[in-house]
Enzyme design. Structure first.
Site, PDB file in Angstrom:
ATOM      1  N   SER A   1      46.659  38.445  40.813  1.00 25.32           N
ATOM      2  CA  SER A   1      46.866  37.551  41.960  1.00 25.32           C
ATOM      3  C   SER A   1      45.766  36.487  42.037  1.00 25.32           C
ATOM      4  CB  SER A   1      46.937  38.341  43.267  1.00 25.32           C
ATOM      5  OG  SER A   1      45.680  38.870  43.616  1.00 25.32           O
ATOM      6  N   HIS A   2      44.663  36.666  41.275  1.00 25.97           N
ATOM      7  CA  HIS A   2      43.610  35.644  41.259  1.00 25.97           C
ATOM      8  C   HIS A   2      43.199  35.306  39.834  1.00 25.97           C
ATOM      9  CE1 HIS A   2      43.749  36.546  45.469  1.00 25.97           C
ATOM     10  NE2 HIS A   2      43.141  35.396  45.683  1.00 25.97           N
TER      11      HIS A   2
ATOM     12  N   THR B   1      44.650  35.393  55.303  1.00 31.32           N
ATOM     13  CA  THR B   1      44.693  36.679  54.582  1.00 31.32           C
ATOM     14  C   THR B   1      43.277  37.243  54.439  1.00 31.32           C
ATOM     15  OG1 THR B   1      44.772  35.392  52.536  1.00 31.32           O
ATOM     16  CG2 THR B   1      46.845  36.306  53.337  1.00 31.32           C
TER      17      THR B   1
ATOM     18  N   PHE C   1      39.368  43.499  49.515  1.00 27.77           N
ATOM     19  CA  PHE C   1      40.798  43.419  49.833  1.00 27.77           C
ATOM     20  C   PHE C   1      41.089  42.315  50.836  1.00 27.77           C
ATOM     21  CE2 PHE C   1      39.108  47.203  52.193  1.00 27.77           C
ATOM     22  CZ  PHE C   1      39.121  46.683  53.479  1.00 27.77           C
TER      23      PHE C   1
ATOM     24  N   ARG D   1      48.180  36.865  49.605  1.00 23.72           N
ATOM     25  CA  ARG D   1      49.342  35.977  49.541  1.00 23.72           C
ATOM     26  C   ARG D   1      49.775  35.757  48.079  1.00 23.72           C
ATOM     27  NH1 ARG D   1      51.885  33.103  53.267  1.00 23.72           N
ATOM     28  NH2 ARG D   1      52.894  31.128  52.764  1.00 23.72           N
ATOM     29  N   GLY D   2      48.777  35.737  47.189  1.00 22.01           N
ATOM     30  CA  GLY D   2      49.073  35.575  45.763  1.00 22.01           C
ATOM     31  C   GLY D   2      50.035  36.648  45.266  1.00 22.01           C
ATOM     32  N   GLU D   3      49.953  37.831  45.848  1.00 23.42           N
ATOM     33  CA  GLU D   3      50.821  38.950  45.443  1.00 23.42           C
ATOM     34  C   GLU D   3      52.273  38.635  45.825  1.00 23.42           C
ATOM     35  OE1 GLU D   3      50.942  42.238  43.342  1.00 23.42           O
ATOM     36  OE2 GLU D   3      48.989  41.464  43.939  1.00 23.42           O
TER      37      GLU D   3
ATOM     38  N   ARG E   1      39.936  51.186  38.918  1.00 23.75           N
ATOM     39  CA  ARG E   1      41.030  50.649  38.095  1.00 23.75           C
ATOM     40  C   ARG E   1      40.559  49.362  37.420  1.00 23.75           C
ATOM     41  NH1 ARG E   1      43.890  46.379  38.252  1.00 23.75           N
ATOM     42  NH2 ARG E   1      42.800  45.750  40.140  1.00 23.75           N
TER      43      ARG E   1
HETATM   44  P1  NDP Z   1      44.441  45.422  46.521  1.00 26.54           P
HETATM   45  O1  NDP Z   1      45.211  46.001  47.635  1.00 26.54           O
HETATM   46  O2  NDP Z   1      45.086  45.360  45.187  1.00 26.54           O
HETATM   47  O3  NDP Z   1      43.054  46.204  46.316  1.00 26.54           O
HETATM   48  C1  NDP Z   1      42.116  46.259  47.322  1.00 26.54           C
HETATM   49  C2  NDP Z   1      40.944  47.155  46.996  1.00 26.54           C
HETATM   50  O4  NDP Z   1      41.347  48.507  47.147  1.00 26.54           O
HETATM   51  C3  NDP Z   1      40.385  47.044  45.588  1.00 26.54           C
HETATM   52  O5  NDP Z   1      38.996  47.179  45.644  1.00 26.54           O
HETATM   53  C4  NDP Z   1      41.046  48.216  44.867  1.00 26.54           C
HETATM   54  O6  NDP Z   1      40.332  48.690  43.745  1.00 26.54           O
HETATM   55  C5  NDP Z   1      41.080  49.247  45.953  1.00 26.54           C
HETATM   56  N1  NDP Z   1      42.164  50.213  45.770  1.00 26.54           N
HETATM   57  C6  NDP Z   1      43.474  49.957  45.562  1.00 26.54           C
HETATM   58  N2  NDP Z   1      44.159  51.122  45.466  1.00 26.54           N
HETATM   59  C7  NDP Z   1      43.261  52.125  45.621  1.00 26.54           C
HETATM   60  C8  NDP Z   1      43.348  53.545  45.631  1.00 26.54           C
HETATM   61  N3  NDP Z   1      44.501  54.160  45.459  1.00 26.54           N
HETATM   62  N4  NDP Z   1      42.215  54.242  45.825  1.00 26.54           N
HETATM   63  C9  NDP Z   1      41.015  53.630  46.008  1.00 26.54           C
HETATM   64  N5  NDP Z   1      40.878  52.275  46.004  1.00 26.54           N
HETATM   65  C10 NDP Z   1      41.979  51.544  45.829  1.00 26.54           C
HETATM   66  O7  NDP Z   1      43.924  43.962  46.882  1.00 26.54           O
HETATM   67  P2  NDP Z   1      44.511  42.825  47.832  1.00 26.54           P
HETATM   68  O8  NDP Z   1      45.885  42.440  47.410  1.00 26.54           O
HETATM   69  O9  NDP Z   1      44.312  43.177  49.248  1.00 26.54           O
HETATM   70  O10 NDP Z   1      43.495  41.637  47.435  1.00 26.54           O
HETATM   71  C11 NDP Z   1      43.427  41.177  46.093  1.00 26.54           C
HETATM   72  C12 NDP Z   1      42.368  40.133  45.945  1.00 26.54           C
HETATM   73  O11 NDP Z   1      42.732  38.972  46.647  1.00 26.54           O
HETATM   74  C13 NDP Z   1      40.968  40.490  46.450  1.00 26.54           C
HETATM   75  O12 NDP Z   1      40.109  40.418  45.338  1.00 26.54           O
HETATM   76  C14 NDP Z   1      40.631  39.425  47.463  1.00 26.54           C
HETATM   77  O13 NDP Z   1      39.287  38.952  47.430  1.00 26.54           O
HETATM   78  C15 NDP Z   1      41.558  38.313  47.063  1.00 26.54           C
HETATM   79  N6  NDP Z   1      41.865  37.445  48.215  1.00 26.54           N
HETATM   80  C16 NDP Z   1      41.227  36.238  48.298  1.00 26.54           C
HETATM   81  C17 NDP Z   1      41.486  35.413  49.384  1.00 26.54           C
HETATM   82  C18 NDP Z   1      40.773  34.110  49.553  1.00 26.54           C
HETATM   83  O14 NDP Z   1      41.007  33.445  50.537  1.00 26.54           O
HETATM   84  N7  NDP Z   1      39.885  33.722  48.701  1.00 26.54           N
HETATM   85  C19 NDP Z   1      42.450  35.793  50.416  1.00 26.54           C
HETATM   86  C20 NDP Z   1      43.002  37.097  50.229  1.00 26.54           C
HETATM   87  C21 NDP Z   1      42.723  37.880  49.157  1.00 26.54           C
HETATM   88  P3  NDP Z   1      40.813  48.243  42.256  1.00 26.54           P
HETATM   89  O15 NDP Z   1      40.530  46.772  42.174  1.00 26.54           O
HETATM   90  O16 NDP Z   1      40.019  49.075  41.324  1.00 26.54           O
HETATM   91  O17 NDP Z   1      42.282  48.541  42.178  1.00 26.54           O
HETATM   92  O1  PYC Z   2      45.888  35.449  47.891  1.00 28.12           O
HETATM   93  O2  PYC Z   2      45.894  35.421  50.089  1.00 28.12           O
HETATM   94  C1  PYC Z   2      45.558  34.950  49.002  1.00 28.12           C
HETATM   95  C2  PYC Z   2      44.700  33.760  48.998  1.00 28.12           C
HETATM   96  C3  PYC Z   2      44.603  32.802  49.944  1.00 28.12           C
HETATM   97  C4  PYC Z   2      43.679  31.877  49.503  1.00 28.12           C
HETATM   98  C5  PYC Z   2      43.229  32.317  48.292  1.00 28.12           C
HETATM   99  N1  PYC Z   2      43.854  33.483  47.998  1.00 28.12           N
END
Ligand code: NDP
Ligand code: PYC
Length: 339
Positions: free
Chosen positions: A46-47, A159, A178, A185-187, A307
């Site tokens: 997603s990033h 997000t 997270f 949102r990328g997801e 992971r």
């Molecule tokens: P995920 O839900 O995929 O993962 C969130 C965290 O939870 C990770 O550290 C992950 O570890 C951990 N995790 C997931 N499953 C388990 C499990 N079963 N047991 C223990 N730990 C677990 O991420 P999101 O979709 O919420 O976010 C993804 C990325 O998006 C993030 O890196 C975030 O910074 C980025 N983001 C950036 C934004 C921006 O504005 N710049 C906005 C929103 C998100 P692991 O990685 O090892 O799976």
């Molecule tokens: O994946 O939610 C997201 C996001 C928003 C801005 C950058 N990443």
């Protein structure tokens, strides 16, 4: 799905070249390339590579300064402020990190405030830079309004990612990172591209009704994770990494940008803690933390980051797996830019 393995070095070279050709300075191309390749390397699609086009569209829309020269101000007590001058956040963080680490060792706690940055990135690379200094870290930022507060139906929160890291001697750090929405949102965009329905409970459509359609979710509102708890944490991020640092909250970021199809401009707050200074000689904080984290592992539970670190080890050994569509996208971006 079939894929080709590409080395970290080869992908980095390709991604940096795309950014340089598009007009970014070498410093920005390097920090953007590092962030995007780290996403692919660690299996955080997603990033990863898919974000390149969005960065280039942001440039074409005139909403990011490609050669911005971030300025680190003299520390104000424990606060270190970096003016990103409208460039991507990644270079601003890289410039502020050494001062943040030095100040955290001096004061026990230091805060890096980044203002006026354009932000698309995952936060864990920054957190890992802090844990590599032997410090604990926390990072957060708003985004643009795409998430309804619990009980509401209109996008207001972003997000808003939240990340934390704890350094571990001789081991990968404990790191979570997270979105405070159910997913990033990328997801949702990746589900849209794959033509797959969303799981229930992720989003509302434009009429405020629950939806599993990625298109309707992108037009409507995403939901916070964990109901009222995620909604409150997301609001805290708006207050600490928006209002507190004199920068945009997510609603203002969307108002300024007018779209969610390119990267938003706002600020970021990063905190660094020196464990020994906080423990004040009462106990060994690292040993206490090790015992606690060990107890989690002892139950067979997986640690956040586990992971990702496994994906990284595989990618460093065998190469990063990229699909044909991703390789075609890289070819296209190399030839034509975001067009
Ligand atoms: P995920 O839900 O995929 O993962 C969130 C965290 O939870 C990770 O550290 C992950 O570890 C951990 N995790 C997931 N499953 C388990 C499990 N079963 N047991 C223990 N730990 C677990 O991420 P999101 O979709 O919420 O976010 C993804 C990325 O998006 C993030 O890196 C975030 O910074 C980025 N983001 C950036 C934004 C921006 O504005 N710049 C906005 C929103 C998100 P692991 O990685 O090892 O799976
Ligand atoms: O994946 O939610 C997201 C996001 C928003 C801005 C950058 N990443």
């Amino acid at each position: 799905m079939s894929h080709e393995l590409v080395s970290v070095a080869a992908l980095t070279e390709r991604v940096e070249a795309i950014f340089v050709k598009a007009g970014f300075s070498a410093d920005h191309a390097a920090t953007l390339g590092r962030a995007i390749v780290a996403g692919e390397r660690d299996g955080c699609k997603s990033h990863g590579v898919y974000r390149i086009a969005g960065c280039l569209r942001t440039l074409e829309a005139g909403k990011v300064v490609p050669d911005a020269d971030p300025v680190v101000a003299e520390p104000d007590g424990a606060i270190i402020r970096v003016d990103a001058k409208g460039g991507f956040s990644n270079l601003a963080f890289a410039r502020g990190l050494p001062v943040l680490a030095e100040q955290a060792r001096k004061s026990g706690l230091a805060a890096l405030v980044i203002n006026d940055c354009v932000h698309f990135a995952a936060l864990w690379p920054e957190i890992e830079d802090i844990t590599a200094e032997g410090l604990a870290g926390m990072a957060m930022c708003p985004s643009y309004a795409t998430v309804a507060p619990v009980g509401g139906t209109e996008p207001l929160l972003g997000t808003n990612p939240f990340a934390f890291g704890w350094p571990r001697e001789g081991k990968n750090p404990y790191v979570f990172d997270f979105a405070t929405s159910v997913v990033a949102r990328g997801e949702i965009e990746l589900y849209r591209r794959a033509g797959d329905p969303l799981p229930e409970g992720w989003a509302l459509d434009a009429d405020g009704k629950p939806t599993t359609s990625p298109e309707a979710a992108l037009d409507g509102a995403m939901l916070p994770f964990g109901g009222h708890k995620g909604s409150a944490i997301s609001t805290m991020i708006e207050l600490l990494a928006g209002a507190l640092i004199g920068d945009f909250t997510s609603d203002k970021a969307l108002e300024w940008l007018g779209t969610t199809t390119i990267a938003p401009r706002h600020g970021e707050l990063i905190l660094a803690f020196d464990p020994e200074r906080f423990a004040g000689g009462r106990a060994d904080p690292r040993a206490t933390a090790e015992a606690f984290i060990g107890a989690i592992e002892g139950q067979g539970a997986r640690l956040p980051g586990q992971r990702r670190f496994a994906a990284r080890a595989e990618a460093l050994r065998d190469g990063i797996p990229l699909t044909k569509a991703e390789l075609d996208e890289l070819d296209r971006l190399e030839k034509e830019g975001a067009a």
